[in-house]
Motif scaffolding. Sequence first.
Motif, PDB file in Angstrom:
ATOM      1  N   LYS A 109       0.845  -1.197   0.000  1.00 50.46           N
ATOM      2  CA  LYS A 109       0.000   0.000   0.000  1.00 50.46           C
ATOM      3  C   LYS A 109       0.879   1.246   0.000  1.00 50.46           C
ATOM      4  O   LYS A 109       0.646   2.188  -0.757  1.00 50.46           O
ATOM      5  CB  LYS A 109      -0.879  -0.011   1.257  1.00 50.46           C
ATOM      6  CG  LYS A 109      -2.370   0.069   0.921  1.00 50.46           C
ATOM      7  CD  LYS A 109      -3.165   0.238   2.198  1.00 50.46           C
ATOM      8  CE  LYS A 109      -4.250  -0.823   2.307  1.00 50.46           C
ATOM      9  NZ  LYS A 109      -4.891  -0.844   3.623  1.00 50.46           N
ATOM     10  N   GLU A 110       1.885   1.234   0.874  1.00 52.73           N
ATOM     11  CA  GLU A 110       2.763   2.389   1.002  1.00 52.73           C
ATOM     12  C   GLU A 110       3.511   2.631  -0.306  1.00 52.73           C
ATOM     13  O   GLU A 110       3.636   3.759  -0.759  1.00 52.73           O
ATOM     14  CB  GLU A 110       3.755   2.147   2.143  1.00 52.73           C
ATOM     15  CG  GLU A 110       4.450   3.418   2.603  1.00 52.73           C
ATOM     16  CD  GLU A 110       5.736   3.141   3.346  1.00 52.73           C
ATOM     17  OE1 GLU A 110       5.782   2.175   4.114  1.00 52.73           O
ATOM     18  OE2 GLU A 110       6.705   3.889   3.125  1.00 52.73           O
ATOM     19  N   ALA A 134       2.586   1.877  -3.294  1.00 55.65           N
ATOM     20  CA  ALA A 134       1.670   2.430  -4.306  1.00 55.65           C
ATOM     21  C   ALA A 134       1.512   3.934  -4.106  1.00 55.65           C
ATOM     22  O   ALA A 134       1.500   4.705  -5.075  1.00 55.65           O
ATOM     23  CB  ALA A 134       0.313   1.736  -4.213  1.00 55.65           C
ATOM     24  N   GLN A 135       1.438   4.338  -2.826  1.00 56.60           N
ATOM     25  CA  GLN A 135       1.312   5.771  -2.529  1.00 56.60           C
ATOM     26  C   GLN A 135       2.580   6.520  -2.937  1.00 56.60           C
ATOM     27  O   GLN A 135       2.512   7.592  -3.544  1.00 56.60           O
ATOM     28  CB  GLN A 135       1.063   5.984  -1.032  1.00 56.60           C
ATOM     29  CG  GLN A 135      -0.393   5.767  -0.641  1.00 56.60           C
ATOM     30  CD  GLN A 135      -0.564   5.735   0.876  1.00 56.60           C
ATOM     31  OE1 GLN A 135       0.414   5.758   1.631  1.00 56.60           O
ATOM     32  NE2 GLN A 135      -1.806   5.676   1.321  1.00 56.60           N
ATOM     33  N   VAL A 136       3.702   5.934  -2.585  1.00 54.79           N
ATOM     34  CA  VAL A 136       4.990   6.569  -2.917  1.00 54.79           C
ATOM     35  C   VAL A 136       5.135   6.679  -4.436  1.00 54.79           C
ATOM     36  O   VAL A 136       5.583   7.703  -4.962  1.00 54.79           O
ATOM     37  CB  VAL A 136       6.167   5.758  -2.312  1.00 54.79           C
ATOM     38  CG1 VAL A 136       7.499   6.239  -2.851  1.00 54.79           C
ATOM     39  CG2 VAL A 136       6.156   5.866  -0.803  1.00 54.79           C
ATOM     40  N   ALA A 164       2.717   6.863  -6.676  1.00 57.59           N
ATOM     41  CA  ALA A 164       1.801   7.890  -7.199  1.00 57.59           C
ATOM     42  C   ALA A 164       2.366   9.281  -6.946  1.00 57.59           C
ATOM     43  O   ALA A 164       2.331  10.153  -7.822  1.00 57.59           O
ATOM     44  CB  ALA A 164       0.431   7.742  -6.537  1.00 57.59           C
ATOM     45  N   LYS A 165       2.912   9.467  -5.738  1.00 60.71           N
ATOM     46  CA  LYS A 165       3.480  10.765  -5.379  1.00 60.71           C
ATOM     47  C   LYS A 165       4.684  11.084  -6.266  1.00 60.71           C
ATOM     48  O   LYS A 165       4.858  12.213  -6.710  1.00 60.71           O
ATOM     49  CB  LYS A 165       3.880  10.766  -3.904  1.00 60.71           C
ATOM     50  CG  LYS A 165       3.362  11.990  -3.162  1.00 60.71           C
ATOM     51  CD  LYS A 165       3.803  11.935  -1.714  1.00 60.71           C
ATOM     52  CE  LYS A 165       2.594  11.900  -0.792  1.00 60.71           C
ATOM     53  NZ  LYS A 165       2.971  11.662   0.605  1.00 60.71           N
TER      54      LYS A 165
END
Length: 233
Positions: free
Chosen positions: A130-131, A133-135, A137-138
């Motif tokens: 999850k983390e 994927a966030q990283v 996207a950012k």
Amino acid sequence: MNPTIEALLVLQARDLRVAELSEAQEEAPRQIAAVERELAAKNAQFSELKQRTRQIEADRKKLDLEVKTKEAAIARYRAQQLATRKNEEFAALIHEIEHAQAEIAKLEDSELELMEAYDKGLAAVAAGEKELAQVEAKAKEKKAALQKRGEAAAAELKTALIQQADAEQKVPEEVLSRYRRILKSKGDKAVVAVEHGSCTGCHMKLTTQTANSARREDLLAACDNCGRLLYAD
Ligand SMILES: [Zn+2]
């Protein structure tokens, strides 16, 4: 004001703008590379976590296989017990069976520990996914913004270069080469103001004669200490 100084001040401002925009244009790909490096490091970290978790499960399966081997041995010992008539042999087999059972208990304890570690590992992998994927996207967003900034700087630089060339044409050639020489050696400014009788480039007190020359329109005054061209309002 001395018209040559006036032309030089315009050129100096445009030179500064060109330098800033060139820096901004070069900075964008450097920052994009930094974002990519950071992302690659996160990916490597995550792969390592996944690998470690897989290894825990592989280790547990190995223990499980050992348990099965020992169970098969116990079954063999029991069959031998049925076949033997010697008390001594029977007693030895009891001892073997007890020994194998104790080892199985130890192996099963270790298996339980590994199962707990595996569950924790799986949870960490899920959270890490999850983390990541966030990283990702950012990072994508950041890269797009940097790309845009770099392109904007490149477009502005084109205009700034035309304006710089235009300003250069208004400076007499011998003065231009002197200005370029000073700018190259000083790095910041080649033309500076006189304030309170001092050069604002190197902050040294000027002689009265030099300070007065800086006010004249028919000659170019230079700082005796740093060589920068001077002007006074
Ligand atoms: Zn100076």
